[in-house]
Design a protein around this motif. Structure first.
Motif, PDB file in Angstrom:
ATOM      1  N   GLU A 285       0.798  -1.221   0.000  1.00 45.61           N
ATOM      2  CA  GLU A 285       0.000   0.000   0.000  1.00 45.61           C
ATOM      3  C   GLU A 285       0.837   1.280   0.000  1.00 45.61           C
ATOM      4  N   LEU A 286       2.076   1.223   0.451  1.00 45.69           N
ATOM      5  CA  LEU A 286       2.912   2.420   0.505  1.00 45.69           C
ATOM      6  C   LEU A 286       3.704   2.666  -0.774  1.00 45.69           C
ATOM      7  N   PHE A 287       3.722   1.711  -1.678  1.00 48.79           N
ATOM      8  CA  PHE A 287       4.446   1.868  -2.934  1.00 48.79           C
ATOM      9  C   PHE A 287       3.638   2.770  -3.866  1.00 48.79           C
ATOM     10  N   ASP A 288       4.284   3.833  -4.387  1.00 48.17           N
ATOM     11  CA  ASP A 288       3.554   4.796  -5.220  1.00 48.17           C
ATOM     12  C   ASP A 288       3.564   4.456  -6.705  1.00 48.17           C
ATOM     13  N   GLY A 289       4.195   3.329  -7.093  1.00 53.53           N
ATOM     14  CA  GLY A 289       4.186   2.910  -8.490  1.00 53.53           C
ATOM     15  C   GLY A 289       5.135   3.659  -9.391  1.00 53.53           C
ATOM     16  N   ARG A 290       5.959   4.502  -8.838  1.00 54.27           N
ATOM     17  CA  ARG A 290       6.818   5.350  -9.658  1.00 54.27           C
ATOM     18  C   ARG A 290       8.111   4.653 -10.081  1.00 54.27           C
ATOM     19  N   SER A 291       8.757   3.962  -9.153  1.00 55.51           N
ATOM     20  CA  SER A 291      10.049   3.358  -9.473  1.00 55.51           C
ATOM     21  C   SER A 291      10.290   2.138  -8.597  1.00 55.51           C
ATOM     22  N   HIS A 292      10.715   1.020  -9.234  1.00 55.92           N
ATOM     23  CA  HIS A 292      11.114  -0.154  -8.476  1.00 55.92           C
ATOM     24  C   HIS A 292      12.019  -1.014  -9.347  1.00 55.92           C
ATOM     25  N   GLY A 293      12.840  -1.847  -8.703  1.00 62.12           N
ATOM     26  CA  GLY A 293      13.726  -2.714  -9.457  1.00 62.12           C
ATOM     27  C   GLY A 293      14.671  -3.462  -8.537  1.00 62.12           C
ATOM     28  N   LEU A 294      15.253  -4.553  -9.083  1.00 60.93           N
ATOM     29  CA  LEU A 294      16.234  -5.354  -8.353  1.00 60.93           C
ATOM     30  C   LEU A 294      17.378  -5.648  -9.311  1.00 60.93           C
ATOM     31  N   ALA A 295      18.616  -5.357  -8.876  1.00 59.43           N
ATOM     32  CA  ALA A 295      19.779  -5.567  -9.731  1.00 59.43           C
ATOM     33  C   ALA A 295      20.948  -6.057  -8.895  1.00 59.43           C
ATOM     34  N   VAL A 296      21.846  -6.813  -9.540  1.00 58.50           N
ATOM     35  CA  VAL A 296      23.085  -7.257  -8.893  1.00 58.50           C
ATOM     36  C   VAL A 296      24.118  -6.151  -9.100  1.00 58.50           C
ATOM     37  N   THR A 297      24.472  -5.462  -8.045  1.00 58.17           N
ATOM     38  CA  THR A 297      25.367  -4.307  -8.165  1.00 58.17           C
ATOM     39  C   THR A 297      26.834  -4.653  -7.914  1.00 58.17           C
ATOM     40  N   GLU A 298      27.110  -5.725  -7.194  1.00 57.37           N
ATOM     41  CA  GLU A 298      28.497  -6.134  -6.951  1.00 57.37           C
ATOM     42  C   GLU A 298      28.563  -7.653  -6.811  1.00 57.37           C
ATOM     43  N   ALA A 299      29.722  -8.215  -7.193  1.00 54.01           N
ATOM     44  CA  ALA A 299      29.977  -9.649  -7.020  1.00 54.01           C
ATOM     45  C   ALA A 299      31.319  -9.807  -6.320  1.00 54.01           C
ATOM     46  N   TYR A 300      31.277 -10.228  -5.076  1.00 55.30           N
ATOM     47  CA  TYR A 300      32.484 -10.439  -4.293  1.00 55.30           C
ATOM     48  C   TYR A 300      32.820 -11.932  -4.265  1.00 55.30           C
ATOM     49  N   PRO A 301      34.034 -12.292  -3.853  1.00 60.81           N
ATOM     50  CA  PRO A 301      34.387 -13.728  -3.804  1.00 60.81           C
ATOM     51  C   PRO A 301      33.457 -14.540  -2.903  1.00 60.81           C
ATOM     52  N   GLU A 302      32.936 -13.903  -1.836  1.00 60.69           N
ATOM     53  CA  GLU A 302      32.117 -14.658  -0.889  1.00 60.69           C
ATOM     54  C   GLU A 302      30.648 -14.233  -0.884  1.00 60.69           C
ATOM     55  N   SER A 303      30.251 -13.289  -1.734  1.00 59.87           N
ATOM     56  CA  SER A 303      28.851 -12.842  -1.696  1.00 59.87           C
ATOM     57  C   SER A 303      28.484 -12.091  -2.964  1.00 59.87           C
ATOM     58  N   LEU A 304      27.168 -11.989  -3.166  1.00 62.62           N
ATOM     59  CA  LEU A 304      26.583 -11.121  -4.187  1.00 62.62           C
ATOM     60  C   LEU A 304      25.852  -9.983  -3.492  1.00 62.62           C
ATOM     61  N   GLU A 305      25.943  -8.791  -4.081  1.00 64.87           N
ATOM     62  CA  GLU A 305      25.222  -7.653  -3.526  1.00 64.87           C
ATOM     63  C   GLU A 305      24.030  -7.354  -4.434  1.00 64.87           C
ATOM     64  N   LEU A 306      22.821  -7.475  -3.867  1.00 60.74           N
ATOM     65  CA  LEU A 306      21.594  -7.179  -4.601  1.00 60.74           C
ATOM     66  C   LEU A 306      21.042  -5.843  -4.098  1.00 60.74           C
ATOM     67  N   ARG A 307      20.801  -4.926  -5.035  1.00 62.67           N
ATOM     68  CA  ARG A 307      20.225  -3.632  -4.665  1.00 62.67           C
ATOM     69  C   ARG A 307      18.772  -3.583  -5.104  1.00 62.67           C
ATOM     70  N   ILE A 308      17.894  -3.352  -4.119  1.00 61.07           N
ATOM     71  CA  ILE A 308      16.458  -3.219  -4.391  1.00 61.07           C
ATOM     72  C   ILE A 308      16.104  -1.744  -4.319  1.00 61.07           C
ATOM     73  N   VAL A 309      15.413  -1.242  -5.334  1.00 59.62           N
ATOM     74  CA  VAL A 309      15.013   0.165  -5.407  1.00 59.62           C
ATOM     75  C   VAL A 309      13.499   0.256  -5.298  1.00 59.62           C
ATOM     76  N   VAL A 310      13.025   1.124  -4.413  1.00 55.95           N
ATOM     77  CA  VAL A 310      11.584   1.350  -4.233  1.00 55.95           C
ATOM     78  C   VAL A 310      11.338   2.851  -4.088  1.00 55.95           C
ATOM     79  N   SER A 311      10.103   3.282  -4.302  1.00 51.70           N
ATOM     80  CA  SER A 311       9.748   4.702  -4.180  1.00 51.70           C
ATOM     81  C   SER A 311       8.442   4.847  -3.408  1.00 51.70           C
ATOM     82  N   ALA A 312       8.283   6.006  -2.776  1.00 48.60           N
ATOM     83  CA  ALA A 312       7.077   6.287  -1.993  1.00 48.60           C
ATOM     84  C   ALA A 312       6.758   7.771  -2.060  1.00 48.60           C
ATOM     85  N   GLU A 313       5.599   8.139  -1.540  1.00 48.64           N
ATOM     86  CA  GLU A 313       5.114   9.513  -1.675  1.00 48.64           C
ATOM     87  C   GLU A 313       5.800  10.494  -0.744  1.00 48.64           C
TER      88      GLU A 313
END
Length: 358
Positions: A285-313
């Motif tokens: 209910e708090l998501f305003d529908g303007r912007s959202h997404g999930l991307a792999v922003t970094e890859a380290y030897p022991e982990s992956l970094e996932l960045r989730i983007v959301v927007s609100a009013e």
């Protein structure tokens, strides 16, 4: 004269005092009657007006106008009574600037209140802009009124006037001393005017100063108050918003975009995680529908970094939305993809003496 000198003694002429007292009371009564008549007419005209400003200003200036009518009545009576004039004039020179300053002060306050009332139903961003200008400029005008009024009142005192004349004789030295002493005040005054005109921040804006985030509550000539989420109040010098960098999260509008980071095992299959995130965010209910997404922003030897983007009013909704997304995604990963959660493992060779120990 009230006192007369005869046979080496001072005596009071009680007949003149009685006449002057009667004249004073009659002047007060006539001044009050005139005030009632005039204000009844003015109040009726203000009520007939479609603009709320008239009624607010009339209500604000009612008290100073009443005392001004009384003072005018006594002044007129003093013109025809020497005894009353002798007593009244020294006091009147002190009261006239005080009454004028009182009227001007209440007029400014009344106009400020009326403008704030008219801005209550306006667009939030435009309203914040106008409220900031009105608040800062009205404080500057009030400050000027108070300074001028006090100066005129003090200048009506003969001893103070004599001191002022002496200071004017050495105007060069006085100007340098006053300029040096007034430098902080002038800097704050100029900063207040700049804030009102350029609007780097406004009343109601969400700002970040020295790592603390909060809403701008008041803007004065010398300082700005910012209330943080935990109800602390930051008092920041006004000039600091002009001299140093700060963050304004609602400069143009309240909408914001935020991020949530997940750190997962390098073997992670990102596609089902992205699908679950998109399913969840579309129903929030708090998501305003303007912007959202999930991307792999970094890859380290022991982990992956996932960045989730959301927007609100607004910033408050964005904070809650980010917390909800973080909590939901971690719970979903524990239930459906527990193997991608990072663990610190210690591998022991089979031939090691402790391999068989429980």
């Amino acid at each position: 004269m009230i006192q007369t000198y005869a046979n080496g003694n001072w005596s009071i002429n009680w007949d003149e005092v009685a006449v002057s007292g009667i004249a004073f009371l009659v002047a007060i009564a006539l001044g009050y009657i005139a005030y009632l008549v005039v204000f009844k007419i003015v109040s009726r005209i203000a009520r007939l007006s479609d603009v709320a400003v008239d009624e607010i200003v009339v209500r604000r200036i009612r008290q100073p106008i009443k005392w001004s009518f009384l003072a005018i009545g006594v002044t007129l009576a003093a013109q025809t009574d020497p005894v009353l004039r002798e007593l009244w004039e020294p006091l009147a020179r002190f009261l006239r600037p005080a009454l004028l300053g009182w009227i001007a002060y209440n007029v400014v306050r009344g106009l400020t209140a009326a403008m704030e009332l008219r801005m209550a139903d306006a667009d939030p961003v435009a309203s914040r802009s106008r409220r900031t200008r009105v608040a800062v400029l009205s404080r500057i005008v009030v400050f000027a009124i108070v300074v001028i009024t006090v100066g005129l009142m003090l200048f009506s005192i003969p001893s103070v006037r004599a001191i002022g004349t002496t200071m004017l004789a050495s105007a060069g030295l006085a100007a340098l001393a006053i300029g040096a002493a007034a430098q902080p005040a002038l800097k704050s005054l100029i900063a207040g005017v700049q804030v009102a005109l350029t609007e780097p921040m406004r009343i109601g804006d969400m700002v970040r100063v020295d790592g603390d985030t909060g809403r701008v509550e008041e803007i004065h000539m010398s300082f700005v108050t910012v209330r943080t989420w935990d109800d602390r109040v930051l008092v920041v010098p006004t000039s600091r918003f002009l001299d140093e960098t700060f963050e304004n999260w609602s400069r143009l509008d309240e909408t914001l975009t935020g991020t949530v980071f997940l750190h997962l095992d390098p073997i992670t299959d990102v596609s089902p995680i992205r699908a679950e995130f998109e399913r969840y965010i579309e129903t929030h209910e708090l998501f305003d529908g303007r912007s959202h997404g999930l991307a792999v922003t970094e890859a380290y030897p022991e982990s992956l970094e996932l960045r989730i983007v959301v927007s609100a009013e607004n910033p408050g909704d964005l904070w809650t939305l980010r917390c909800d997304v973080r909590e939901h995604m971690m719970a979903w990963l524990r239930e459906n993809m527990e193997e991608v959660l990072i663990r610190h493992r210690l591998e022991v060779p089979h031939g090691h003496p402790k391999a068989g120990e429980p």
